[in-house]
Design a protein around this motif. Sequence first.
Motif, PDB file in Angstrom:
ATOM      1  N   LEU B  23       0.740  -1.011   0.094  1.00 11.54           N
ATOM      2  CA  LEU B  23      -0.058   0.056   0.020  1.00 11.54           C
ATOM      3  C   LEU B  23       0.949   1.237   0.095  1.00 11.54           C
ATOM      4  CD1 LEU B  23      -2.682  -1.045   2.526  1.00 11.54           C
ATOM      5  CD2 LEU B  23      -2.716  -1.301   0.100  1.00 11.54           C
ATOM      6  N   VAL B  24       0.590   2.191  -0.999  1.00 15.14           N
ATOM      7  CA  VAL B  24       1.298   3.337  -0.835  1.00 15.14           C
ATOM      8  C   VAL B  24       0.660   4.659  -0.438  1.00 15.14           C
ATOM      9  CG1 VAL B  24       2.590   5.002  -2.364  1.00 15.14           C
ATOM     10  CG2 VAL B  24       2.608   2.429  -3.000  1.00 15.14           C
ATOM     11  N   VAL B  25       1.442   5.229   0.515  1.00 16.21           N
ATOM     12  CA  VAL B  25       0.711   6.448   0.962  1.00 16.21           C
ATOM     13  C   VAL B  25       1.863   7.579   0.723  1.00 16.21           C
ATOM     14  CG1 VAL B  25       0.022   7.678   2.921  1.00 16.21           C
ATOM     15  CG2 VAL B  25      -0.455   5.512   2.759  1.00 16.21           C
ATOM     16  N   ARG B  64       2.484  -4.094   4.169  1.00 16.03           N
ATOM     17  CA  ARG B  64       3.315  -2.993   4.605  1.00 16.03           C
ATOM     18  C   ARG B  64       2.796  -1.482   3.937  1.00 16.03           C
ATOM     19  NH1 ARG B  64       7.964  -4.504   7.314  1.00 16.03           N
ATOM     20  NH2 ARG B  64       9.285  -2.733   6.881  1.00 16.03           N
ATOM     21  N   ILE B  65       3.455  -0.499   4.796  1.00 15.73           N
ATOM     22  CA  ILE B  65       2.993   0.648   3.988  1.00 15.73           C
ATOM     23  C   ILE B  65       4.120   1.354   3.396  1.00 15.73           C
ATOM     24  CG2 ILE B  65       1.830   3.196   4.409  1.00 15.73           C
ATOM     25  CD1 ILE B  65       0.108   0.686   4.987  1.00 15.73           C
ATOM     26  N   GLN B  66       4.410   1.806   2.069  1.00 19.60           N
ATOM     27  CA  GLN B  66       5.422   2.378   1.699  1.00 19.60           C
ATOM     28  C   GLN B  66       4.811   3.917   1.537  1.00 19.60           C
ATOM     29  OE1 GLN B  66       8.045   1.876  -0.166  1.00 19.60           O
ATOM     30  NE2 GLN B  66       8.087  -0.544   0.163  1.00 19.60           N
ATOM     31  N   VAL B  67       5.937   4.907   2.059  1.00 19.93           N
ATOM     32  CA  VAL B  67       5.733   6.234   2.163  1.00 19.93           C
ATOM     33  C   VAL B  67       6.806   6.772   1.466  1.00 19.93           C
ATOM     34  CG1 VAL B  67       5.056   8.218   3.658  1.00 19.93           C
ATOM     35  CG2 VAL B  67       4.806   5.792   4.662  1.00 19.93           C
ATOM     36  N   PRO B  68       6.711   6.920  -0.077  1.00 17.37           N
ATOM     37  CA  PRO B  68       7.671   7.682  -0.909  1.00 17.37           C
ATOM     38  C   PRO B  68       7.573   9.199  -0.807  1.00 17.37           C
ATOM     39  CG  PRO B  68       5.929   6.708  -2.287  1.00 17.37           C
ATOM     40  CD  PRO B  68       5.549   6.323  -0.914  1.00 17.37           C
ATOM     41  N   GLU B  69       8.547   9.827  -0.268  1.00 15.72           N
ATOM     42  CA  GLU B  69       8.431  11.137  -0.080  1.00 15.72           C
ATOM     43  C   GLU B  69       8.650  11.981  -1.464  1.00 15.72           C
ATOM     44  OE1 GLU B  69      10.393  12.120   3.248  1.00 15.72           O
ATOM     45  OE2 GLU B  69      10.269  14.357   3.189  1.00 15.72           O
ATOM     46  N   CYS B  70       7.936  13.108  -1.513  1.00 16.94           N
ATOM     47  CA  CYS B  70       8.118  13.947  -2.894  1.00 16.94           C
ATOM     48  C   CYS B  70       8.301  15.226  -2.424  1.00 16.94           C
ATOM     49  CB  CYS B  70       7.072  13.605  -3.911  1.00 16.94           C
ATOM     50  SG  CYS B  70       7.439  14.513  -5.269  1.00 16.94           S
ATOM     51  N   GLY B  90      -0.513   5.552  -5.499  1.00 16.64           N
ATOM     52  CA  GLY B  90      -0.731   6.404  -4.260  1.00 16.64           C
ATOM     53  C   GLY B  90      -2.303   6.160  -3.914  1.00 16.64           C
ATOM     54  N   LEU B  91      -2.665   6.117  -2.729  1.00 17.59           N
ATOM     55  CA  LEU B  91      -3.869   5.755  -2.183  1.00 17.59           C
ATOM     56  C   LEU B  91      -4.579   7.095  -1.701  1.00 17.59           C
ATOM     57  CD1 LEU B  91      -3.805   2.214  -0.135  1.00 17.59           C
ATOM     58  CD2 LEU B  91      -5.056   2.986  -2.123  1.00 17.59           C
ATOM     59  N   VAL B  92      -3.873   8.004  -1.049  1.00 16.58           N
ATOM     60  CA  VAL B  92      -4.184   9.020  -0.314  1.00 16.58           C
ATOM     61  C   VAL B  92      -3.295  10.127  -0.248  1.00 16.58           C
ATOM     62  CG1 VAL B  92      -3.675   7.703   1.765  1.00 16.58           C
ATOM     63  CG2 VAL B  92      -5.260   9.897   2.123  1.00 16.58           C
ATOM     64  N   ILE B 318      -5.072   8.294   8.673  1.00 14.99           N
ATOM     65  CA  ILE B 318      -4.983   7.510   7.529  1.00 14.99           C
ATOM     66  C   ILE B 318      -4.886   6.122   7.679  1.00 14.99           C
ATOM     67  CG2 ILE B 318      -3.635   7.187   5.416  1.00 14.99           C
ATOM     68  CD1 ILE B 318      -2.973  10.212   5.661  1.00 14.99           C
ATOM     69  N   ALA B 319      -4.022   5.805   8.898  1.00 13.26           N
ATOM     70  CA  ALA B 319      -3.804   4.274   9.062  1.00 13.26           C
ATOM     71  C   ALA B 319      -5.102   3.815   9.695  1.00 13.26           C
ATOM     72  CB  ALA B 319      -2.533   4.036  10.224  1.00 13.26           C
TER      73      ALA B 319
END
Lengths: 358, 427, 337
Positions: B23-25, B64-70, B90-92, B318-319
Amino acid sequence: MFYREAGDFKTTYRDDSQTFPIRLDRIGYYVILAVAVLVVPFVINDYWASAVLLPFLIYAIAAIGLNILTGYAGQVSLGTGGFMAVGAYAVYKLMTSFPEVSVVIHILLAGGITALVGIAFGLPSLRIKGFYLAVATLAAQFFLVWLFNKVPWFYNYSASGQINAPTRTVLGWAVTGPAASPAAKYLICLAFVIFSAWVARNLTRGMVGRKWMAIRDMDIAAEIIGVNPLNAKMTAFGISSFFVGIAGALLFAVYLGAAEVTEAFGINKSFLVLFMVIIGGLGSIFGSFAGAAFLVLLPVLLKNVLVGALGWPTDLAAYIELMIVGALIIFFLIVEPHGLARLWLLAKEKLRLWPFPH
Amino acid sequence: MKTKLAALAAAGMMVAAPALADLVVPNLSYRTGAYGANGTQYADGFNDYFTLLNERDGGIGGERIQVPECETAYNTEKGVECYEATKAEGLVYNPLSTGITYQLIPKVGVDKKVLYTPGYGRTSAKNGKVFEWVFNAPANYWDGASVAVKHLLDVNGGSLEGKKIALVYHNSAYGKEPIRTLQDLAEKHGFTLIELPVDAPGQEQKSQWLQIRRDKPDHVIMYGWGVMNQAAIQEAANINFPMENFIGIWWSGSDIDVLPIGAKADGYKSLAFHGVGTDYPLYEDMQKYVIEPGKASQGGQHVGSVLYSRGMYASLVIAEAIAKAQELAGTSKINGEQLREGFEALEITPERLAELGLPDFGPEIEMTCANHGGSGMARVQQWDANAKKWNLITEFTEPDQDILNPLIAEDSEAYAKEAGITPRDCN
Amino acid sequence: MMDQLFYAAEVIVNGLMTGVMYALVALGFVLIFKASGVFNYAQGVLALFAGLTLVGIMQGQVPFAHLLNAVFGTQLDRFGWTVPALLAIVLTAGVMVLLAILIEKLVLQHLVGQEPIILFMATIGLAYFLEGLGDVMWGADVKNLDVGLPQGISDSIERVTDSWFGYGFFIDRLDIWAALIATALVAALVAFSQYTKQGRAMRAVADDHQAALSVGISLRFIWIMVWSIAGFVALVAGIMWGTKSGVQFSLSLIALKALPVLMLGGFTSIPGAIVGGLIIGVGEKLFEFVMSSPDLAGSWFGFTIGATENWFAYVLALVFLVFRPQGLFGERIIERV
């Protein structure tokens, strides 16, 4: 070798004064145009449209506009962001007031309104010159932004002062609003780019353009040989602002969809477009495209390499990006103050002689 | 050279998309630019909570939650680029910028992504009938204005009749939001409202504060961000404005806003919709799973600060919504639409917060199809300059819904009309 | 009515004080423009860079800690010592001299003889670079700068004026210090340029590059010197503005406040920078006062006019320039064909 001119004879003045006098150039131009119109719209996706192509096309129009003023007529302007805001707010007011009229007409009218505003702020250029004028154009930048931020009529009395572009269609295709497809947005911008480049190219090689260049090279001398400085400077400000206004209208309506004037049209925008013009090459239409491409692509590229490939923290990458952009600007100015357009010209020279250099 | 550049560009674009099954946030953060000092702390909190979930629980529901930063630098164009670059997975989205939020509101509906904007963004997005994909619980700008006025009512023995209240605001979409609400409240409670805009970035505010010194308002409310906050509190201290009469929105109430002013900032108040500091059981786990193994964002240097806590709170909500969505959908691999369902059924009770190790950290949240903004409750905190900490001085207070609801209805209807949306039926 | 007059007087006094702060930034521009014809947009970023360096040295930060940590996985942060303010200022001044030498060697030297617009663009590039460099070196968080300057209302002035006029005036003690320091700085600069050999050489270069070269003055040395002095002025401005609102990114934007001052005063005149600063400071504060007071013009348009300070200075300078295109004290522009 690659650049063949052999057999390329010109028998009329008309042939000689073409935009692309060399046949190879002409073919290249038509190929690029064909790819842009016939191929790109079918392969484009949201990311390419939003991150690269739309900003490139829109900034190219703005850069053409500023290049007319700064590159051809020699009047340095730091008010581009403010004039783009005029275009954006004009198109917003027109779109919401006359929803039945085509958005293409709105965008052209927005350009016209911007031209009038540009002429008004250009008037002091008759007295003020050089850096004093550059700083004076900042008055337009700050005043216009303040005005749009402050007077509720401009943003239709919305609570936050944000403006949102409603959905409008051209030939049945939505080009603004959330439903617009990337291809439709791309094509409408491309149409305006081709129009702008075509008009600008033909203006600059005609009498108007020659007058501008005379004013740029030395305004007193130009006046003596019969160029009316009022006329020349005001047409430069007007036509330049027309393009800049179109760019602002497209930026807001097609690309962003919503805008807040202080953020979207701040002083940074003025600098960005000026950089494009300088790095691309003053007094060159091709340079406007090259500069826009360079400054739109470079940050995206750096970001993807530093963060995506090297895995650096995003903040560090952003600083390094700032440093690289700054250093590259200096580097370009040192190596080739006349910009990418001159580099391209030199490359063509080399190719023409290859493999037998002098 | 051009082809080389294009090839390089293409190569660069390729690596951008994280090709992952998790899951990507995405974290659209800003650690640079005029508001970087604020954004960086928020982003740390946002990252660390998900890191904790991944390390301790193996993610949410086994994913697992992926949190790519931009990095957006608070810039709308970069924000759009970040959104487009990450939206495949991305989900949210939580961009921490009102400008970028306005930009994304129309887009998320088309792309079926959730936009979660706690405490900022478009206030009328509370109306879930019009803004299907946007959530702004637990509180929004107008809630803040109302809660602040309620606090002032309490301080003044229940009446603000004949009082003068000045609003010092960031002259942008964000700062202008509360004006309408405050005007209505002024009419209702009989106080005079003085509006004092401050242009970004706002480090020079002498005129505004000279005017405050001259008009002697009884209270000052501030909607500021970035350097404007410090400058305002500094100028207030300079003119000896009583700090206990000075109250900021939650965006004007972080440590970095008051610390530079030193002892003179003592007594400054601000709103809050979450707790601060590390005195929560959750931080034991945080220490064990995130900070000590060196997995904390930026080495954990901001843990427990106001903005860090807010970032953490955002990821907590969000979680919880993700967990709820997984429960509703019966699958752990949810998509944007399912997550939206999860948000609309989200309920965070005080018991649940205690269970998470954050007792009394935030207000109760209950969202429905029509209400995307929760209860709007907030509380007031006050700065203690000696101890260098914020003390919560009120309980969670509910805003004046009688004033706010008509305004929200009006604004969201205007948007629906402008954008051609038919409000959905929520029954 | 009497009240309004007092308010206006207070606004004027405070405008004068703010004007001094603007002039402090404008001064750096003038020095460089005079000696080398470079319109140095990076002056604001120089102030930010100087402020960051000063705080970094005072707090014993490890430069480039963030970068080193990211690349080598180390955990660097502080050296663990603090440096007294005065010593740190001297060290920072040293860094600014070093920076001046580097700028001359790496940038200016290669751009000799280019058009002014090219040089201007180069300084914008420099501004970007230094901004990134400052952040990479010292981190971008808000830094508290305290070199011992007092801040806040001057109670004695308020008391005295209260007993005289029945209205206590507000003057910030930091502003008083800024005014004193600015005066001292200008006096020192004038003395330097009038009475020292290097100062005379600097003036000669400002007058005519080629003539100066022909009598044996080293242009490069003068440029390094001027950029060093400008760096020092930036340091002073950085200290003042940093004390006021913390050292952080927004500090670089004060350059935008100095530009109308320059237009008004003329790009080549030190007194012009001071007088221009004062006029701009008073003008914008007074205009804001009139436009935002409900008793005066504030109620004319049905919505609050305010936050005019960003543009008013520019419009004022623009109107002024239409009548006097070279600024108040600028050199008369003589054009020949």
